[in-house]
Design a protein around this motif. Structure first.
Motif, PDB file in Angstrom:
ATOM      1  N   ASP A 265       0.829  -1.211   0.000  1.00 38.14           N
ATOM      2  CA  ASP A 265       0.000   0.000   0.000  1.00 38.14           C
ATOM      3  C   ASP A 265       0.861   1.257   0.000  1.00 38.14           C
ATOM      4  O   ASP A 265       0.624   2.206  -0.769  1.00 38.14           O
ATOM      5  N   ASP A 266       1.894   1.280   0.879  1.00 37.47           N
ATOM      6  CA  ASP A 266       2.762   2.464   0.928  1.00 37.47           C
ATOM      7  C   ASP A 266       3.495   2.669  -0.397  1.00 37.47           C
ATOM      8  O   ASP A 266       3.685   3.804  -0.845  1.00 37.47           O
ATOM      9  N   HIS A 269       1.255   4.236  -2.894  1.00 40.26           N
ATOM     10  CA  HIS A 269       1.081   5.671  -2.641  1.00 40.26           C
ATOM     11  C   HIS A 269       2.294   6.460  -3.117  1.00 40.26           C
ATOM     12  O   HIS A 269       2.142   7.537  -3.708  1.00 40.26           O
ATOM     13  N   ASP A 273       2.192   9.258  -6.011  1.00 37.52           N
ATOM     14  CA  ASP A 273       2.677  10.609  -5.711  1.00 37.52           C
ATOM     15  C   ASP A 273       3.693  11.067  -6.760  1.00 37.52           C
ATOM     16  O   ASP A 273       3.668  12.218  -7.204  1.00 37.52           O
ATOM     17  N   TRP A 319      -8.424   6.687  -1.847  1.00 35.55           N
ATOM     18  CA  TRP A 319      -7.220   7.260  -1.238  1.00 35.55           C
ATOM     19  C   TRP A 319      -6.877   8.597  -1.895  1.00 35.55           C
ATOM     20  O   TRP A 319      -6.502   9.554  -1.214  1.00 35.55           O
ATOM     21  N   GLN A 321      -8.858  10.748  -3.160  1.00 32.13           N
ATOM     22  CA  GLN A 321      -9.783  11.782  -2.706  1.00 32.13           C
ATOM     23  C   GLN A 321      -9.569  12.120  -1.234  1.00 32.13           C
ATOM     24  O   GLN A 321      -9.550  13.294  -0.859  1.00 32.13           O
ATOM     25  N   ASN A 322      -9.366  11.100  -0.399  1.00 32.45           N
ATOM     26  CA  ASN A 322      -9.283  11.326   1.050  1.00 32.45           C
ATOM     27  C   ASN A 322      -7.937  11.861   1.508  1.00 32.45           C
ATOM     28  O   ASN A 322      -7.859  12.613   2.485  1.00 32.45           O
ATOM     29  N   TYR A 323      -6.855  11.459   0.821  1.00 27.99           N
ATOM     30  CA  TYR A 323      -5.515  11.815   1.299  1.00 27.99           C
ATOM     31  C   TYR A 323      -4.719  12.706   0.347  1.00 27.99           C
ATOM     32  O   TYR A 323      -3.660  13.202   0.712  1.00 27.99           O
ATOM     33  N   ARG A 324      -5.184  12.914  -0.842  1.00 24.37           N
ATOM     34  CA  ARG A 324      -4.465  13.797  -1.770  1.00 24.37           C
ATOM     35  C   ARG A 324      -5.338  14.951  -2.248  1.00 24.37           C
ATOM     36  O   ARG A 324      -4.952  15.719  -3.112  1.00 24.37           O
ATOM     37  N   GLY A 325      -6.522  15.057  -1.676  1.00 26.21           N
ATOM     38  CA  GLY A 325      -7.356  16.231  -1.891  1.00 26.21           C
ATOM     39  C   GLY A 325      -7.955  16.382  -3.271  1.00 26.21           C
ATOM     40  O   GLY A 325      -8.420  17.470  -3.632  1.00 26.21           O
TER      41      GLY A 325
END
Length: 637
Positions: A265-266, A269, A273, A319, A321-325
């Motif tokens: 998962d990491d 991400h 990114d 993810w 939407q929730n963590y990268r806006g």
């Protein structure tokens, strides 16, 4: 071969080439097919399936019934344009009046329907002057369509339709569509995504085509399987395409091996990114390009994330939407209704592809498409600039399979800006840099310096161009009028001496006008009348040089073309083998080179533009405390 048949084939060839504006690979494939049809010795409609297949086998291709030939062209090179050119050529040369175009995706069928409209800039039948009002049957017309024996009948359907019940149901005009197609003596099938045919999983499609007893089956694909090697008639694959660097984006592979101590998962991400950073770099470059070249299409770059299954795709979408806006409208998760190990539901895939094809339209808000890996075929857009395969998909081989989704160029050509002209593909998996270099070199061959033909860079080479706003002040604000400048171009020079025209003849030096011998591998000749070559080459020059006026300049251009042919030994009424396309290119080059040296006349127009010089806010690199000088900017870059 009879003179009448030779004339019909040559006339059809010239007519299509003069209007099609083929790229080099398309023209090569088209010319090779023309040679094949000439070499048959008889028209397709007069030959049995067996006789045609045997003759094509004699010419060096795998024997099959029906005769099956594949055109293998990389994504973005122009398979549909070539398909349309071949179809029109076969119709004009009286080889067929019945053609079936098969496409396995609704999105492609819809695209072909749009391009069947003569007002389309990508008109399927090349030009309205070539085929008058083709009689077209779409999938919605199966029971109401009436073939017309005096027109070109074109059926644009899916192979799934051929396996359904409607195709065997009697229609309003009488017999069923299957019966009509089976009873024609000149049916030619054109199949898009032809790699499906011959695949055991799609055996029903091949069987349905075979039942129609077509004389010829022409397949078009960008991913020809190795099993089809003996059926490939012409190939211009991705490796050749990338080496020549003309028709698609370049490809850059960004490499970063996954550390052992990081979770899947990491790592997903971190990969995404980095993809978002590359997407921002693309966005900046496109904005700068559009400010300098406003005619560049208004497109927003998209990051394509390849997930392993629908659950994984959903997770990534949330993810983002929730963590990268990212807003919900900026993330599109492609729901195919399938998992990697499950059977695919056709309707779900069609619905997704239908939605995906719209993401390169102006005003699109989507920044990231999260896509189940298998959902890709039939999705042809121009604004995918970054691709990020995740998890087990993040290997070189899987990355290569995703490349086709991002190769297309928004303006149809490269623009000279590295970021805008390049597709970024992230290989963030277990393979290290050296392994990927070896695989890429094996796949695509070596570039000019011994490295792989595609770009391969480490993640660490990414540089973020961080900027901040600063006010640029002026002592006194001023404004002034600048008159519109009207340019009157100079008159092109169209009266060449014989010595100059002999230089043009170097474009066609392998052709002997007098004997009609052609410098090809098989020694065959392409012969047309002197007048036909003049007409085709003249038309190409007028169409290709926009500063020429068709009414005013056509007679002078025709004289230049005639003069070159006379210098080569040709005479009016003679059957010659000079290539009209190459001759036209030579004349165009000679006219263009002289036109560049002719001065235009500039004069003030009737309108003016007000120019204001005032204080404004500008963006500067964060490294600078004040507006940098030119020397500082050069050094910083």
């Amino acid at each position: 071969m009879s003179g009448l048949r030779e004339y019909a084939l040559s006339h059809a060839y010239d007519a299509v080439v003069a209007k099609a504006s083929f790229r080099k690979p398309q023209h090569e494939a088209f010319d090779k097919f023309h040679q094949l049809i000439k070499a048959l010795g008889a028209d397709i409609g007069s030959m049995s399936q067996e006789a045609l297949a045997g003759r094509i086998s004699d010419l060096g291709y795998l024997e099959s019934i029906p005769a099956n030939l594949i055109f293998d062209l990389a994504t973005g090179v122009g398979k549909t344009r070539l398909l349309g050119g071949l179809l029109v050529y076969l119709a004009l040369s009286k080889q067929t009046r019945n053609c079936l175009i098969l496409a396995p995706r609704v999105a492609i069928l819809d695209k072909l329907k749009r391009e069947s409209d003569p007002s389309s800039s990508k008109y399927l039948f090349i030009d309205r002057s070539l085929v008058t009002n083709p009689n077209i049957c779409f999938r919605s017309d199966l029971l109401s369509f009436e073939p017309n024996p005096s027109k070109l009948n074109v059926f644009i359907l899916s192979p799934q339709t051929l396996t359904g019940t409607k195709v065997g149901t009697a229609g309003d005009f009488g017999p069923s569509l299957r019966q009509y197609l089976t009873e024609t003596n000149d049916l030619i099938v054109f199949s898009d995504e032809a790699h499906h045919f011959g695949n055991k999983s799609f055996g029903a499609w091949s069987e349905a085509v075979a039942q129609l007893q077509p004389k010829l089956h022409l397949g078009f694909t960008a991913t020809a399987p190795t099993s089809a090697a003996k059926r490939i008639f012409y190939s211009y694959g991705l490796n050749t395409c990338l080496k020549e660097g003309k028709y698609t984006k370049a490809v850059k592979l960004w490499v970063e091996p996954k550390p052992e101590d990081i979770s899947d998962d990491d790592w997903d991400h971190q990969t995404i990114d980095f993809g978002l950073k590359r997407l921002e770099a693309k966005k900046e470059s496109i904005a700068e390009l559009r400010s300098a070249k406003p005619d560049f299409p208004e497109v927003s770059p998209v990051l394509l994330v390849a997930a392993k299954d629908i659950a994984h795709a959903d997770k990534i979408g949330l993810w983002l939407q929730n963590y990268r806006g990212l807003d919900e409208s900026e993330v599109y998760v492609a729901h195919s209704g399938k998992k990697a190990s499950a059977k695919v539901t056709g309707n779900a895939i069609e619905a997704e592809v239908g939605r995906l094809v719209a993401i390169d339209q102006p005003g699109n808000k989507v920044k990231v498409v999260v896509n189940v890996f298998q959902l890709s075929e039939g999705w042809d857009v121009t604004n995918v600039w970054v691709i990020a395969p995740l998890r087990s998909l993040a290997s070189f081989s899987n990355a290569i399979q995703t490349i086709g989704r991002g190769l297309r160029l928004p303006s149809g050509r490269r623009v000279g800006d590295e970021e805008t002209d390049t597709l970024d593909v992230l290989c963030f998996g277990k393979e290290d840099f050296g392994t990927i270099v070896k695989q890429a070199t094996k796949e695509f061959g070596e570039g000019p310096e011994g490295s792989a033909a595609v770009g391969i860079v480490a993640k660490s080479e990414h540089r973020v161009r961080a900027m901040r706003p600063m006010s640029l002040e002026v002592v006194n604000a001023i404004s002034f009028k600048v008159p519109e400048v009207v340019r009157t171009p100079g008159e092109p020079e169209l009266d060449f001496s014989p010595q100059i025209t002999r230089g043009i003849s170097s474009y066609v030096e392998v052709y002997d006008v007098g004997s009609g011998e052609f410098g090809s591998d098989d020694g065959s000749a392409v012969r047309r009348s002197f007048e036909t070559v003049v007409r085709a080459a003249t038309s190409q020059v007028i169409d290709g040089l926009r500063f020429l006026d068709p009414v005013k300049h056509t007679p002078a251009v025709r004289k230049i073309v005639e003069k070159v042919l006379l210098d080569l030994g040709g005479k009016p009424g003679m059957q010659i083998s000079t290539d009209a396309v190459k001759l036209g290119l030579g004349v165009m080059d000679a006219i263009r080179s002289r036109y560049r040296s002719i001065d235009s006349v500039y004069a003030a127009g009737k309108t003016s533009t007000i120019v204001e010089i005032a204080s404004k806010e500008v963006l500067i690199p964060v490294e600078f405390d004040e507006i940098p000088s030119v020397d500082q900017i050069v050094e910083w870059k």
